[in-house]
Design an enzyme around this catalytic site. Structure first.
Site, mmCIF file in Angstrom:
data_model
loop_
_atom_site.group_PDB
_atom_site.id
_atom_site.type_symbol
_atom_site.label_atom_id
_atom_site.label_comp_id
_atom_site.label_asym_id
_atom_site.label_seq_id
_atom_site.Cartn_x
_atom_site.Cartn_y
_atom_site.Cartn_z
ATOM 1 N N ARG A 47 25.005 -4.260 -30.044
ATOM 2 C CA ARG A 47 24.798 -4.722 -28.680
ATOM 3 C C ARG A 47 23.335 -5.134 -28.512
ATOM 4 N NH1 ARG A 47 29.478 -4.820 -28.541
ATOM 5 N NH2 ARG A 47 30.942 -3.943 -26.997
ATOM 6 N N GLY A 131 25.815 -2.543 -18.414
ATOM 7 C CA GLY A 131 26.435 -3.077 -19.620
ATOM 8 C C GLY A 131 25.439 -3.707 -20.571
ATOM 9 N N GLU A 158 0.430 -13.862 -9.542
ATOM 10 C CA GLU A 158 1.736 -13.504 -10.088
ATOM 11 C C GLU A 158 2.784 -14.572 -9.767
ATOM 12 O OE1 GLU A 158 2.834 -9.612 -8.763
ATOM 13 O OE2 GLU A 158 1.055 -8.663 -9.640
#
Length: 204
Positions: A47, A131, A158
């Site tokens: 994964r 997940g 930023e």
């Protein structure tokens, strides 16, 4: 009937892990196995894991005026969808090392909306996309006055470009129902506000 949570992190065997990308964010590849619910072992599988630090989000709420402050800004992840990539969101920021979520909430409240929260009430912690991502959101509702709220904010170095909007609670909740607000933190916080608004208006 088996009960949930029979396994824990100790039941996962990571045989190999390597960083496959390092930029603004990091991506690791893992080779792992774990027990199955039927008693067998899962064969080794791979994964990719998006390594992203925890973040803190705050819904600014004025109980006297029954108004919230929502921030409008460009979000790359919404580009290519059948909607504007400028979203209405909560005050939010990444947790830096050594910072508590409450400290992040106050820092980001100032940087993104010129607001200080008093009090600050915890809503929940939740995993954004377990997940494939490590990110946890620490979600709060913060008491503010919206009398002078709104305007342009953000840290230019930023590349932040933020417009703070003052919105009635009813209008903000309606934007969930019609899909104009469709990011998880704002949905969860505004639904929580819908359930807790009477208590906050009385107790804050």
């Amino acid at each position: 009937m088996a009960k949930p949570f029979q396994f824990n992190a100790d039941d996962v065997n990571v045989e190999k892990r390597e960083t496959v990308f390092q930029g603004f964010f990091r991506m690791d590849k893992l080779w792992l196995t774990h027990p199955r619910f039927d008693g067998r072992d899962m064969p080794v599988f791979t994964r990719e894991l998006f390594i992203r630090g925890d973040a803190t989000c705050v819904l600014p709420y004025d109980p006297e005026r029954d108004e919230v402050v929502l921030l409008e800004q460009f979000r790359l992840g919404a580009l290519g969808r059948d909607q504007s990539p400028w979203l209405l969101e909560l005050v939010a920021g990444m947790n830096e090392d050594g910072e508590s979520p409450e400290e992040v909430a106050q820092r980001e409240g100032q940087e993104e909306a010129g607001l200080t929260f008093e009090p600050l009430e915890k809503i929940c912690d939740y995993l954004v996309s377990p997940g494939g991502s490590t990110e946890m959101i620490h979600l709060y509702c913060g008491c503010v006055s919206t009398a002078d709220a709104g305007g342009l904010y953000g840290m230019e170095h930023e590349h932040e470009d933020i417009r703070a909007h003052v919105v009635s609670s009813d209008d903000a909740i309606a934007m969930i129902h019609d899909g104009r607000i469709n990011n998880a933190a704002a949905i969860i916080a505004l639904q929580w506000l819908e359930l807790n608004r009477a208590r906050l208006r009385k107790g804050w």
